[in-house]
Design an enzyme around this catalytic site. Structure first.
Site, PDB file in Angstrom:
ATOM      1  N   ARG A  65      -3.440 -16.385 -38.658  1.00  0.00           N
ATOM      2  CA  ARG A  65      -4.759 -16.732 -38.115  1.00  0.00           C
ATOM      3  C   ARG A  65      -5.865 -15.793 -38.590  1.00  0.00           C
ATOM      4  O   ARG A  65      -7.039 -16.161 -38.542  1.00  0.00           O
ATOM      5  CB  ARG A  65      -4.721 -16.693 -36.589  1.00  0.00           C
ATOM      6  CG  ARG A  65      -3.818 -17.747 -35.991  1.00  0.00           C
ATOM      7  CD  ARG A  65      -3.552 -17.420 -34.529  1.00  0.00           C
ATOM      8  NE  ARG A  65      -2.464 -18.220 -34.002  1.00  0.00           N
ATOM      9  CZ  ARG A  65      -2.625 -19.318 -33.264  1.00  0.00           C
ATOM     10  NH1 ARG A  65      -3.836 -19.710 -32.963  1.00  0.00           N
ATOM     11  NH2 ARG A  65      -1.589 -19.987 -32.838  1.00  0.00           N
TER      12      ARG A  65
ATOM     13  N   VAL B 145       3.992  -5.771 -38.213  1.00  0.00           N
ATOM     14  CA  VAL B 145       3.373  -5.215 -39.432  1.00  0.00           C
ATOM     15  C   VAL B 145       1.857  -5.263 -39.228  1.00  0.00           C
ATOM     16  O   VAL B 145       1.304  -6.282 -38.808  1.00  0.00           O
ATOM     17  CB  VAL B 145       3.777  -6.037 -40.678  1.00  0.00           C
ATOM     18  CG1 VAL B 145       3.131  -5.460 -41.930  1.00  0.00           C
ATOM     19  CG2 VAL B 145       5.296  -6.043 -40.825  1.00  0.00           C
TER      20      VAL B 145
ATOM     21  N   MET C 160       6.777 -20.738 -39.717  1.00  0.00           N
ATOM     22  CA  MET C 160       6.039 -22.005 -39.756  1.00  0.00           C
ATOM     23  C   MET C 160       5.230 -22.089 -41.045  1.00  0.00           C
ATOM     24  O   MET C 160       4.280 -22.863 -41.148  1.00  0.00           O
ATOM     25  CB  MET C 160       5.140 -22.126 -38.525  1.00  0.00           C
ATOM     26  CG  MET C 160       5.969 -22.197 -37.243  1.00  0.00           C
ATOM     27  SD  MET C 160       5.093 -22.908 -35.853  1.00  0.00           S
ATOM     28  CE  MET C 160       3.836 -21.675 -35.606  1.00  0.00           C
ATOM     29  N   GLY C 161       5.562 -21.257 -42.032  1.00  0.00           N
ATOM     30  CA  GLY C 161       4.813 -21.248 -43.287  1.00  0.00           C
ATOM     31  C   GLY C 161       3.583 -20.364 -43.173  1.00  0.00           C
ATOM     32  O   GLY C 161       3.463 -19.566 -42.235  1.00  0.00           O
TER      33      GLY C 161
ATOM     34  N   GLU D  13       8.141  -8.443 -33.463  1.00  0.00           N
ATOM     35  CA  GLU D  13       7.771  -7.994 -32.112  1.00  0.00           C
ATOM     36  C   GLU D  13       6.348  -8.389 -31.747  1.00  0.00           C
ATOM     37  O   GLU D  13       5.938  -8.247 -30.605  1.00  0.00           O
ATOM     38  CB  GLU D  13       7.939  -6.471 -32.002  1.00  0.00           C
ATOM     39  CG  GLU D  13       9.395  -6.042 -31.950  1.00  0.00           C
ATOM     40  CD  GLU D  13       9.582  -4.549 -31.803  1.00  0.00           C
ATOM     41  OE1 GLU D  13       8.597  -3.791 -31.997  1.00  0.00           O
ATOM     42  OE2 GLU D  13      10.716  -4.124 -31.514  1.00  0.00           O
ATOM     43  N   LYS D  14       5.576  -8.861 -32.734  1.00  0.00           N
ATOM     44  CA  LYS D  14       4.193  -9.277 -32.410  1.00  0.00           C
ATOM     45  C   LYS D  14       4.219 -10.361 -31.331  1.00  0.00           C
ATOM     46  O   LYS D  14       3.432 -10.337 -30.403  1.00  0.00           O
ATOM     47  CB  LYS D  14       3.451  -9.778 -33.645  1.00  0.00           C
ATOM     48  CG  LYS D  14       2.019 -10.173 -33.301  1.00  0.00           C
ATOM     49  CD  LYS D  14       1.179 -10.378 -34.508  1.00  0.00           C
ATOM     50  CE  LYS D  14       1.206 -11.776 -35.030  1.00  0.00           C
ATOM     51  NZ  LYS D  14       0.677 -12.812 -34.135  1.00  0.00           N
TER      52      LYS D  14
ATOM     53  N   HIS E  60       5.728 -11.769 -42.351  1.00  0.00           N
ATOM     54  CA  HIS E  60       6.940 -12.582 -42.568  1.00  0.00           C
ATOM     55  C   HIS E  60       7.809 -11.936 -43.654  1.00  0.00           C
ATOM     56  O   HIS E  60       9.032 -11.887 -43.545  1.00  0.00           O
ATOM     57  CB  HIS E  60       6.571 -13.983 -43.069  1.00  0.00           C
ATOM     58  CG  HIS E  60       5.773 -14.800 -42.107  1.00  0.00           C
ATOM     59  ND1 HIS E  60       4.441 -15.108 -42.311  1.00  0.00           N
ATOM     60  CD2 HIS E  60       6.129 -15.382 -40.942  1.00  0.00           C
ATOM     61  CE1 HIS E  60       4.016 -15.852 -41.316  1.00  0.00           C
ATOM     62  NE2 HIS E  60       5.009 -16.034 -40.467  1.00  0.00           N
TER      63      HIS E  60
ATOM     64  N   LEU F  98       2.910 -17.898 -45.114  1.00  0.00           N
ATOM     65  CA  LEU F  98       3.573 -16.587 -45.103  1.00  0.00           C
ATOM     66  C   LEU F  98       2.633 -15.433 -45.476  1.00  0.00           C
ATOM     67  O   LEU F  98       1.827 -15.558 -46.391  1.00  0.00           O
ATOM     68  CB  LEU F  98       4.769 -16.592 -46.060  1.00  0.00           C
ATOM     69  CG  LEU F  98       5.835 -17.654 -45.790  1.00  0.00           C
ATOM     70  CD1 LEU F  98       7.031 -17.456 -46.711  1.00  0.00           C
ATOM     71  CD2 LEU F  98       6.274 -17.654 -44.336  1.00  0.00           C
TER      72      LEU F  98
ATOM     73  N   GLN G 201       5.158 -26.977 -30.395  1.00  0.00           N
ATOM     74  CA  GLN G 201       4.779 -25.740 -29.711  1.00  0.00           C
ATOM     75  C   GLN G 201       3.269 -25.517 -29.681  1.00  0.00           C
ATOM     76  O   GLN G 201       2.796 -24.495 -29.202  1.00  0.00           O
ATOM     77  CB  GLN G 201       5.501 -24.534 -30.321  1.00  0.00           C
ATOM     78  CG  GLN G 201       5.056 -24.147 -31.724  1.00  0.00           C
ATOM     79  CD  GLN G 201       5.956 -23.060 -32.303  1.00  0.00           C
ATOM     80  OE1 GLN G 201       7.092 -23.326 -32.667  1.00  0.00           O
ATOM     81  NE2 GLN G 201       5.466 -21.827 -32.377  1.00  0.00           N
TER      82      GLN G 201
HETATM   83  O1  PAF Z   1       7.080 -17.291 -34.557  1.00  0.00           O
HETATM   84  C1  PAF Z   1       6.987 -18.368 -35.181  1.00  0.00           C
HETATM   85  O2  PAF Z   1       6.494 -18.435 -36.297  1.00  0.00           O
HETATM   86  C2  PAF Z   1       7.468 -19.641 -34.500  1.00  0.00           C
HETATM   87  O3  PAF Z   1       7.248 -19.622 -33.135  1.00  0.00           O
HETATM   88  C3  PAF Z   1       8.936 -19.961 -34.825  1.00  0.00           C
HETATM   89  C4  PAF Z   1       9.863 -18.897 -34.252  1.00  0.00           C
HETATM   90  C5  PAF Z   1       9.137 -20.066 -36.321  1.00  0.00           C
HETATM   91  C6  PAF Z   1       9.335 -21.291 -34.188  1.00  0.00           C
HETATM   92  O4  PAF Z   1       8.571 -22.343 -34.686  1.00  0.00           O
END
Ligand code: PAF
Length: 272
Positions: free
Chosen positions: A205, A194, A48-49, A166-167, A55, A51, A79
């Site tokens: 966050r 990580v 979702m950016g 896995e987080k 990621h 990063l 979501q």
């Molecule tokens: O884990 C995330 O960052 C999000 O839930 C995902 C898998 C990119 C879906 O929006």
């Protein structure tokens, strides 16, 4: 299409690596895929950016295991159960692009809401058992949004492998279940959480925590690891200053969600 020789694969891979493409629509992505993928393996990292190293570790693994790698950057509002949480999500697309270019990914899929949801979210995917508890109980509708967007992304990208951390343990299990239930052909690869040097799970966050908050947040992982029961962990977390949403033991793992300085943090560990 005819199978490529090793030399062909190398040349195609090297040529593709010369440029990073940013694709904004499903059609643009389809055209890129048609031109570049062929018989090569395609790794996919959905994000979702905002990063961070967590990621980037997924991206590095995909680069190692596949000929080509695509990363999606899409802040999926379906979501988020809380508008404030969505608003506070850190996003810096240029910074994300720079980090991904440096690693050498071939493509970024960065659609807007209308491109991903031409149906305006009238169609959705749901799971009716484990998605109702833990994260699902505390964030109503969260997993419908996650599973729907992941199904859309997997259908668009048609990757060989997709990488999930896995987080987000419950998310990982639900995505694996969905892939199996709907006979999707992408292999889901689970990657270890990580953590910083003190064990705090990296998360977008964390940037919203003060220096003192970070110190306290580091206790989350320690307490989950050392407490002898979920109840005991909950008590210790409260004493450490967290507001606890849940601590629960499920299938050999201890999962928790807490709030600190208004920031929601999740983590999970293997029960020793
Ligand atoms: O884990 C995330 O960052 C999000 O839930 C995902 C898998 C990119 C879906 O929006």
């Amino acid at each position: 299409m005819e199978a490529c020789s090793e030399a062909d694969r190398f040349l195609m891979n090297a040529a593709a690596k010369e440029r990073l493409e940013i694709l904004r629509t499903v059609e643009e992505f389809g055209a890129w895929r048609k031109e570049n993928v062929g018989t090569l393996s395609l790794g996919f990292v959905p994000t979702m950016g905002g990063l961070h190293e967590g990621h980037l570790a997924l991206v590095r693994r995909s680069l190692l295991e596949n000929d080509l790698t695509v990363v999606s950057v899409f802040l999926n509002r379906t979501q988020f159960d809380s508008p404030a949480d969505l608003e506070a999500y850190p996003a810096d697309f240029e910074e994300d692009v720079a980090a991904l270019a440096k690693l050498g990914v071939e493509a970024i899929f960065a659609p807007d809401y209308d491109a991903m949801y031409p149906d305006d979210y009238h169609y959705k995917v749901g799971e009716s058992q484990s998605s109702a508890e833990l994260e699902g109980e505390h964030r109503p509708g969260h997993f419908d949004g996650v599973l729907t967007v992941v199904l859309k992304l997997l259908n668009v990208v048609q990757a060989t492998r997709a990488y999930f951390g896995e987080k987000d343990w419950q998310q990982l299990q639900l995505v694996k279940g969905m892939v199996e239930a709907f006979f999707l052909s992408t292999e889901i690869v689970a990657c270890p959480t990580v953590r910083d040097e003190a064990g705090l799970a990296l998360s977008s966050r964390n940037r919203r925590l003060s220096a003192q908050g970070i110190k306290i947040a580091r206790r989350l992982n320690q307490i989950l690891n050392t407490a002898t029961s979920a109840e005991g962990a909950k008590r210790e977390l409260q004493e450490a200053g967290f507001e606890v949403e849940y601590v629960a033991d499920r299938e050999g793992r201890r999962l928790a969600a807490v709030r600190l300085e208004g920031v929601r943090l999740i983590d999970n560990v293997q029960i020793r």
